[in-house]
Motif scaffolding. Sequence first.
Motif, PDB file in Angstrom:
ATOM      1  N   CYS A   1      34.139 103.167  31.979  1.00 20.92           N
ATOM      2  CA  CYS A   1      33.805 103.053  33.445  1.00 20.92           C
ATOM      3  C   CYS A   1      33.030 101.915  33.748  1.00 20.92           C
ATOM      4  CB  CYS A   1      33.174 104.114  33.880  1.00 20.92           C
ATOM      5  SG  CYS A   1      31.814 104.835  33.107  1.00 20.92           S
ATOM      6  N   PHE A   2      33.222 101.165  34.921  1.00 19.64           N
ATOM      7  CA  PHE A   2      32.674  99.739  35.117  1.00 19.64           C
ATOM      8  C   PHE A   2      31.804  99.969  36.570  1.00 19.64           C
ATOM      9  CE2 PHE A   2      36.712  99.124  32.884  1.00 19.64           C
ATOM     10  CZ  PHE A   2      36.354  98.138  32.025  1.00 19.64           C
TER      11      PHE A   2
ATOM     12  N   LYS B   1      29.018 100.114  39.180  1.00 17.94           N
ATOM     13  CA  LYS B   1      28.029 100.904  39.721  1.00 17.94           C
ATOM     14  C   LYS B   1      28.350 102.416  38.997  1.00 17.94           C
ATOM     15  CE  LYS B   1      24.657 102.367  42.255  1.00 17.94           C
ATOM     16  NZ  LYS B   1      23.327 102.259  41.938  1.00 17.94           N
ATOM     17  N   LEU B   2      29.634 102.833  38.908  1.00 17.13           N
ATOM     18  CA  LEU B   2      30.071 104.252  38.295  1.00 17.13           C
ATOM     19  C   LEU B   2      29.524 104.106  36.865  1.00 17.13           C
ATOM     20  CD1 LEU B   2      31.382 106.792  38.309  1.00 17.13           C
ATOM     21  CD2 LEU B   2      33.497 105.503  37.606  1.00 17.13           C
ATOM     22  N   ALA B   3      29.713 102.949  36.196  1.00 11.42           N
ATOM     23  CA  ALA B   3      28.978 103.076  34.717  1.00 11.42           C
ATOM     24  C   ALA B   3      27.486 103.124  34.803  1.00 11.42           C
ATOM     25  CB  ALA B   3      29.279 101.741  34.136  1.00 11.42           C
ATOM     26  N   GLU B   4      26.812 102.617  35.669  1.00 12.38           N
ATOM     27  CA  GLU B   4      25.121 102.783  35.857  1.00 12.38           C
ATOM     28  C   GLU B   4      24.864 104.355  36.382  1.00 12.38           C
ATOM     29  OE1 GLU B   4      24.465  99.493  38.524  1.00 12.38           O
ATOM     30  OE2 GLU B   4      24.118  98.325  36.733  1.00 12.38           O
ATOM     31  N   THR B   5      25.744 104.866  37.204  1.00 12.81           N
ATOM     32  CA  THR B   5      25.374 106.218  37.684  1.00 12.81           C
ATOM     33  C   THR B   5      25.736 107.051  36.400  1.00 12.81           C
ATOM     34  OG1 THR B   5      26.271 105.498  39.668  1.00 12.81           O
ATOM     35  CG2 THR B   5      26.044 107.736  38.988  1.00 12.81           C
TER      36      THR B   5
ATOM     37  N   ARG C   1      26.258  98.953  28.839  1.00 13.58           N
ATOM     38  CA  ARG C   1      26.297  97.372  28.292  1.00 13.58           C
ATOM     39  C   ARG C   1      26.608  96.621  29.482  1.00 13.58           C
ATOM     40  NH1 ARG C   1      27.713  97.027  21.996  1.00 13.58           N
ATOM     41  NH2 ARG C   1      26.738  99.119  21.452  1.00 13.58           N
ATOM     42  N   TYR C   2      26.057  95.347  29.418  1.00 11.09           N
ATOM     43  CA  TYR C   2      26.564  94.597  30.554  1.00 11.09           C
ATOM     44  C   TYR C   2      27.413  93.317  29.814  1.00 11.09           C
ATOM     45  CZ  TYR C   2      23.618  97.036  33.435  1.00 11.09           C
ATOM     46  OH  TYR C   2      22.991  97.926  34.332  1.00 11.09           O
ATOM     47  N   THR C   3      28.338  92.782  30.300  1.00 15.90           N
ATOM     48  CA  THR C   3      29.059  91.740  29.918  1.00 15.90           C
ATOM     49  C   THR C   3      28.223  90.412  30.268  1.00 15.90           C
ATOM     50  OG1 THR C   3      30.023  91.130  32.246  1.00 15.90           O
ATOM     51  CG2 THR C   3      31.348  92.705  30.696  1.00 15.90           C
ATOM     52  N   PRO C   4      28.640  89.193  29.949  1.00 12.01           N
ATOM     53  CA  PRO C   4      27.856  88.049  29.846  1.00 12.01           C
ATOM     54  C   PRO C   4      27.859  87.654  31.593  1.00 12.01           C
ATOM     55  CG  PRO C   4      29.326  87.690  28.047  1.00 12.01           C
ATOM     56  CD  PRO C   4      29.659  89.052  28.843  1.00 12.01           C
ATOM     57  N   THR C   5      28.689  88.162  32.295  1.00 12.48           N
ATOM     58  CA  THR C   5      28.722  87.670  33.785  1.00 12.48           C
ATOM     59  C   THR C   5      28.099  89.173  34.304  1.00 12.48           C
ATOM     60  OG1 THR C   5      30.986  88.891  34.007  1.00 12.48           O
ATOM     61  CG2 THR C   5      30.903  86.593  33.463  1.00 12.48           C
TER      62      THR C   5
END
Length: 131
Positions: free
Chosen positions: A53-54, A56-60, A18-22
């Motif tokens: 995790c946050f 780029k690590l979260a996307e990976t 997911r993505y935060t509002p920012t």
Amino acid sequence: MLNHIILIGRLVKDPDLRYTPTGVAVGKFTLAVDRPVNKEKGEKKADFIDVICFYKLAETVANNLEKGRLVAVEGRLQIRSYDDSQGIRRKASEVIAGNIRFLDFRKENGKGAGVEEAFEEVPFNEEDIPF
């Protein structure tokens, strides 16, 4: 003071991204980590640990991992309090990951493969060895 944790286990289900509002990427998954086996009973048990995790690590993680994959997670333990929907104070413990290593390889069908399944033997001639 030191707060450092290393876990090795398998993902219980596909990671959630997911993505935060920012616009910060936040990945979440649950890791099944085996407990030591009771020799008398022979039972296998596991702990189910939430990992966050946050960036780029979260996307990976979201793009490359799925249920059943074996990973090593390095990070820190975080314990937080919150009020549930009935107003009861609860605690949650989770690992904030700083580093995640993939310990197996993706098979063609999408499931994780063990290291021994990922490599095939390469034939060679004994005469080609220089020593």
